[in-house]
Design a protein around this motif. Structure first.
Motif, PDB file in Angstrom:
ATOM      1  N   PHE A  92       0.996  -1.480   0.075  1.00 42.04           N
ATOM      2  CA  PHE A  92       0.291  -0.176  -0.261  1.00 42.04           C
ATOM      3  C   PHE A  92       0.965   1.511   0.381  1.00 42.04           C
ATOM      4  O   PHE A  92       0.423   1.984   0.248  1.00 42.04           O
ATOM      5  N   GLU A  93       1.941   0.706  -0.637  1.00 42.27           N
ATOM      6  CA  GLU A  93       2.983   2.071  -0.627  1.00 42.27           C
ATOM      7  C   GLU A  93       2.636   3.834  -1.056  1.00 42.27           C
ATOM      8  O   GLU A  93       2.721   3.890  -1.221  1.00 42.27           O
ATOM      9  N   ALA A  94       1.217   3.255  -2.452  1.00 38.00           N
ATOM     10  CA  ALA A  94       1.009   4.401  -3.591  1.00 38.00           C
ATOM     11  C   ALA A  94      -0.618   4.804  -2.648  1.00 38.00           C
ATOM     12  O   ALA A  94      -1.102   6.170  -3.598  1.00 38.00           O
ATOM     13  N   VAL A  95      -0.667   4.848  -1.389  1.00 39.27           N
ATOM     14  CA  VAL A  95      -1.776   5.198  -0.974  1.00 39.27           C
ATOM     15  C   VAL A  95      -1.600   6.764  -0.970  1.00 39.27           C
ATOM     16  O   VAL A  95      -2.838   7.570  -1.028  1.00 39.27           O
ATOM     17  N   LEU A  96      -0.742   7.682  -0.594  1.00 37.79           N
ATOM     18  CA  LEU A  96      -0.671   8.931  -0.692  1.00 37.79           C
ATOM     19  C   LEU A  96      -0.259   9.494  -2.334  1.00 37.79           C
ATOM     20  O   LEU A  96      -1.212  10.630  -2.454  1.00 37.79           O
ATOM     21  N   GLU A  97      -0.050   8.718  -2.850  1.00 38.48           N
ATOM     22  CA  GLU A  97      -0.341   8.830  -4.696  1.00 38.48           C
ATOM     23  C   GLU A  97      -1.609   8.609  -5.211  1.00 38.48           C
ATOM     24  O   GLU A  97      -1.767   9.601  -6.260  1.00 38.48           O
ATOM     25  N   ILE A  98      -2.060   8.101  -4.751  1.00 42.90           N
ATOM     26  CA  ILE A  98      -3.978   7.481  -5.281  1.00 42.90           C
ATOM     27  C   ILE A  98      -5.098   8.828  -4.515  1.00 42.90           C
ATOM     28  O   ILE A  98      -5.446   8.879  -5.315  1.00 42.90           O
ATOM     29  N   ALA A  99      -4.141   8.890  -3.573  1.00 45.77           N
ATOM     30  CA  ALA A  99      -5.261  10.270  -2.388  1.00 45.77           C
ATOM     31  C   ALA A  99      -6.699   9.672  -2.845  1.00 45.77           C
ATOM     32  O   ALA A  99      -7.230   8.640  -3.192  1.00 45.77           O
ATOM     33  N   ARG A 100      -7.068  11.055  -2.801  1.00 49.54           N
ATOM     34  CA  ARG A 100      -9.037  10.836  -3.733  1.00 49.54           C
ATOM     35  C   ARG A 100      -8.455  11.704  -5.111  1.00 49.54           C
ATOM     36  O   ARG A 100      -8.346  12.633  -5.376  1.00 49.54           O
ATOM     37  N   GLN A 101      -9.786  10.505  -5.011  1.00 49.08           N
ATOM     38  CA  GLN A 101     -10.277  11.955  -6.909  1.00 49.08           C
ATOM     39  C   GLN A 101     -10.565  12.882  -6.072  1.00 49.08           C
ATOM     40  O   GLN A 101     -12.505  13.141  -7.121  1.00 49.08           O
ATOM     41  N   SER A 102     -10.324  14.298  -6.060  1.00 55.50           N
ATOM     42  CA  SER A 102     -10.810  15.468  -5.836  1.00 55.50           C
ATOM     43  C   SER A 102     -10.304  16.132  -6.935  1.00 55.50           C
ATOM     44  O   SER A 102      -8.634  16.892  -6.743  1.00 55.50           O
ATOM     45  N   LEU A 167      -2.509  -0.866   7.571  1.00 55.65           N
ATOM     46  CA  LEU A 167      -4.128  -0.886   7.041  1.00 55.65           C
ATOM     47  C   LEU A 167      -4.851  -1.391   8.659  1.00 55.65           C
ATOM     48  O   LEU A 167      -4.150  -2.542   9.123  1.00 55.65           O
ATOM     49  N   HIS A 168      -5.621  -0.711   8.848  1.00 53.69           N
ATOM     50  CA  HIS A 168      -6.593  -0.883   9.758  1.00 53.69           C
ATOM     51  C   HIS A 168      -6.386  -1.355  11.252  1.00 53.69           C
ATOM     52  O   HIS A 168      -6.731  -1.733  12.252  1.00 53.69           O
ATOM     53  N   SER A 169      -5.240  -0.369  11.503  1.00 56.35           N
ATOM     54  CA  SER A 169      -4.989  -0.064  12.658  1.00 56.35           C
ATOM     55  C   SER A 169      -5.481   0.214  13.421  1.00 56.35           C
ATOM     56  O   SER A 169      -5.082   0.625  14.868  1.00 56.35           O
ATOM     57  N   TYR A 170      -6.635   1.129  13.276  1.00 56.54           N
ATOM     58  CA  TYR A 170      -7.709   1.683  13.795  1.00 56.54           C
ATOM     59  C   TYR A 170      -8.121   0.340  14.834  1.00 56.54           C
ATOM     60  O   TYR A 170      -8.516   1.104  15.895  1.00 56.54           O
ATOM     61  N   ARG A 203     -10.704   5.146   7.484  1.00 56.70           N
ATOM     62  CA  ARG A 203     -10.574   6.017   5.490  1.00 56.70           C
ATOM     63  C   ARG A 203      -8.370   5.972   5.293  1.00 56.70           C
ATOM     64  O   ARG A 203      -8.308   6.735   6.581  1.00 56.70           O
ATOM     65  N   GLU A 204      -8.677   5.428   4.924  1.00 60.53           N
ATOM     66  CA  GLU A 204      -6.490   5.393   5.353  1.00 60.53           C
ATOM     67  C   GLU A 204      -5.752   6.051   4.508  1.00 60.53           C
ATOM     68  O   GLU A 204      -4.929   6.691   5.443  1.00 60.53           O
ATOM     69  N   TYR A 205      -6.205   7.290   3.623  1.00 57.55           N
ATOM     70  CA  TYR A 205      -5.702   8.173   3.770  1.00 57.55           C
ATOM     71  C   TYR A 205      -5.588   9.318   4.500  1.00 57.55           C
ATOM     72  O   TYR A 205      -4.695   9.969   4.201  1.00 57.55           O
ATOM     73  N   GLU A 206      -6.458   9.573   4.527  1.00 54.10           N
ATOM     74  CA  GLU A 206      -6.665  11.069   5.620  1.00 54.10           C
ATOM     75  C   GLU A 206      -5.982  10.067   7.135  1.00 54.10           C
ATOM     76  O   GLU A 206      -5.591  11.036   7.957  1.00 54.10           O
ATOM     77  N   ARG A 207      -5.934   9.125   7.285  1.00 54.37           N
ATOM     78  CA  ARG A 207      -5.661   9.201   8.425  1.00 54.37           C
ATOM     79  C   ARG A 207      -3.232   9.010   8.111  1.00 54.37           C
ATOM     80  O   ARG A 207      -3.148   9.059   8.701  1.00 54.37           O
TER      81      ARG A 207
END
Length: 675
Positions: A92-102, A167-170, A203-207
């Motif tokens: 999941f190393e690309a989570v910051l690159e994918i971000a949100r579609q906004s 992932l899912h550490s909450y 919400r992995e990106y915001e977290r």
């Protein structure tokens, strides 16, 4: 026995505001001192020393210092996040690159939009093996070998600030806690932020981004708080974005909670001083902050953005625009007059400060038009009006205008910038702006109050007593507060009361531990809330939850509040419609440790004749040059009414009263401006 003073210090971009409250007598002393951007701790110490001199007290009389700081905010606004590292779940190393579609302003207006750089570039991201599912069950064990490799790589690259978000550490923080132990062993100089401690919700990106923001500001914030601690010996509390305060030690653990520290204090000060439902406008030297207060409580959100970084923490809902007294007026390449968002700040400041400033600002326009006195802070800061006029003349010639029209144009643009911010926080939230009086405060807040009444159709504007120091005063009105959250996504029909009770008990236990570290025992209390949505929706609505056991009556009441809130926000709800079942998403608990608040003091009425407060007259430009009577604010008494054109002056602020407006003084010393 010595005195017990509690001092509020709000550090702004231009001035540092200070208020001292004697907890035994209720006496209040206020002052201001120039901010020191190179080292804000110096301005903080100067302000504390100055207010103690004015109060005739010493350091031993200080029970607590409460601080609103912009250190974290400014680092994010100026994008000074430094060399950050990011550790996440392998794959999941690309989570910051994918971000949100906004895309800002929609695709139609953003054809040439380019995605901004990530807060951590991809080459400084490392994945670590191990995997949890959304319930916290372990699918693959934590891979210590890859964790050690990641820690050693960051150590070798000299990267000290590291955020960890698995992932899912909450649902289960054990893998992140194990990663921290590896970092302590392999990279002991690292400053580490864990998502399970910063933001324990899904919400992995915001977290991830919120955790990285925490890591980015932690070195600067810790260093700043250490410098302050070296200058003062009193207990230090820091204002949070959520409308509460925490000790400096707790703020250093999670500095992301302070990113809207100053604006939050202003909204709370206005809520305390005026009450009811109002729009607050905090005009400073660098920016203007606006918020909405409903029934004495500022609106909260968890969807904040600071600079270009989404920050998902509880915060007072504030809109900030670059429309302060120091905002620079400039000519665009197309030949149009623009104002802000860039600011001249405190050093060198506006032209009229005489400190080497080279650009015209909003304050210069006010000075040239006579709307502020030829000095600030009761004469402590003399103004060079001739220098302001000379600078305005150059800008006016470039625009093809005379000096007065150029100055009036600067103020008109600034007023519309503020009005648009107020519309965003009201009309943009489904509120009718005409239903809310305006509370104008801060050094520059009251200067455009009359014009805003016309532009927005507001019923009135209230200028509280001591408006230039209201944010610092607000610091003395708030409780110690610690927020805790846990994600638990479940359909309402399938909600397990026992499981919900366990989560609330865990959250209250975490809040109790935090308040115990702050010195609170039996006097603490807890406030519950929950985030709910209709199944299929992407966003939630946060509603308060009652106390007591989470039984069927509790569940039904929270769901009823959700339907009501959804209808108020969006104009519809799906009450009693089985096609749109309700989902619970997050459970929240706020631990609150109450403090001793200032007591509002009613003032004796006067004789209704404001002439006793008259100090003279001068020519002021309100569309044309007019003779305006000048009044001293502290000499006005309840029942006095001042008719425009006039100027009401005080130590920290000025109210220009346009022709056709009046200002009445109420029993608490507030000025109420109406047409």
């Amino acid at each position: 026995m010595g005195r017990r003073l509690r001092i509020g210090i709000d550090t702004g971009g231009t001035f540092t505001d200070v208020v001292a409250l004697d907890e035994d007598t209720g006496e209040i002393v206020t002052t201001k001192t120039p901010s020191t951007p190179a080292d804000p701790a110096e301005g903080f110490a100067d302000g504390a020393a100055k207010v103690l001199r004015l109060a005739g007290a010493g350091p031993g009389d200080v029970a607590a210092l409460v601080h609103g700081t912009t250190v974290a905010t400014n680092r994010l606004l100026e994008d000074r996040v430094g060399d950050l590292g990011f550790i996440t779940t392998e794959g999941f190393e690309a989570v910051l690159e994918i971000a949100r579609q906004s895309v800002p302003d929609g695709y139609g207006n953003s054809y040439f939009w380019v995605k901004p750089p990530r807060i951590v570039p991809v080459h400084r991201v490392r994945g670590v093996g191990g995997r949890l599912d959304h319930t916290g069950a372990e699918l693959r064990p934590f891979d210590e070998e890859s964790a050690v490799a990641a820690a050693r790589w960051f150590r070798g690259e000299g990267i000290r600030a590291i955020g960890v978000c698995f992932l899912h550490s909450y649902a289960d923080p054990s893998h992140e806690l194990a990663m921290r132990e590896v970092l302590r062993r392999e990279h002991p100089d690292a400053v580490v932020s864990l998502s399970c401690e910063v933001l324990r919700e899904y919400r992995e990106y915001e977290r991830s981004v919120t955790t990285l923001v925490d890591a980015a500001v932690k070195p600067a914030m810790n260093g700043y708080l250490e410098r302050i601690a070296g200058r003062v010996a009193s207990r230090l509390l820091v204002m949070q974005s959520n409308g509460g305060v925490l000790s400096a030690a707790e703020a250093a653990r999670r500095p992301v909670t302070t990113v809207l520290s100053g604006p939050a204090a202003g909204a709370l000060g206005a809520a305390f001083a005026v009450g009811g439902s109002v729009v607050t406008l905090d005009g400073g030297g660098t920016s203007t902050d606006v918020a909405v207060v409903v029934d004495g409580e500022p609106a909260l959100t968890t969807e904040g953005v600071v600079g270009r970084h989404p920050v998902k923490i509880p915060m007072i809902d504030v809109v900030t625009v670059g429309a302060g007294g120091g905002s620079v007026a400039w000519r665009s390449p197309e030949g149009a007059l623009k104002v802000g968002p860039r600011s001249a700040g405190a050093d060198p400041g506006p032209l009229c400060y005489g400190r080497g400033g080279t650009e015209v600002t909003v304050t210069d326009a006010h000075a040239v038009l006579g709307r502020i006195p030829p000095h600030l802070l009761g004469g402590e800061v003399p103004l060079d009006v001739d220098a302001a006029r000379a600078g305005l003349r150059v800008l006016a010639q470039a625009l093809g205008l005379d000096v007065e029209r150029a100055a009036a144009g600067i103020l008109e643009i600034s007023a519309w910038n503020q009005a648009n911010a107020i519309r965003r926080i009201t009309v943009g939230r489904g509120l009718d702006v005409r239903d809310y009086p305006l509370v104008a405060f801060g050094g520059s807040g009251p200067l455009l109050a009359c014009r805003l009444l016309d532009v927005l159709g507001l019923p009135s504007a209230v200028v509280p007593a001591g408006p230039g120091n209201l944010s610092a005063f607000g610091l003395l009105t708030v409780d110690v507060r610690s927020d805790h959250v846990r994600t638990r996504v479940v359909r309402d029909a399938e909600a397990d009361p026992d499981a919900m009770a366990r989560v609330f008990a865990d959250l209250e236990g975490e809040a109790a531990e935090a308040l115990a570290r702050e010195g609170f025992g039996d006097d603490r209390r807890y406030a519950r809330s929950a985030d709910l949505r209709y199944h299929g929706q992407a966003s939630e609505v946060r509603v308060p939850a009652p106390g007591g056991p989470p039984d069927e009556a509790f569940r039904a009441e929270v769901v009823r509040r959700f339907h009501d809130a959804h209808e108020a926000l969006y104009g519809y709800c799906h009450r009693d419609d089985p096609r749109h079942p309700v989902e619970w998403v997050n459970l929240r608990v706020s631990g609150i440790g109450p403090i001793t608040r200032p007591r509002p003091r009613r003032r004796p009425p006067g004789d209704g004749d404001p002439s006793r407060a008259r100090t003279g007259a001068r020519r002021v430009h309100f569309g044309s040059w007019e003779d305006a009577v000048v009044y001293r604010r502290d000499a006005l008494a309840p029942g006095d009414v001042v008719e425009g054109p006039a100027v009401i002056e005080e130590f920290g602020s000025t109210l220009p009263l346009h022709p056709g407006f009046r200002a009445g003084c109420d029993g608490l010393g507030n000025l109420v401006v109406t047409r």
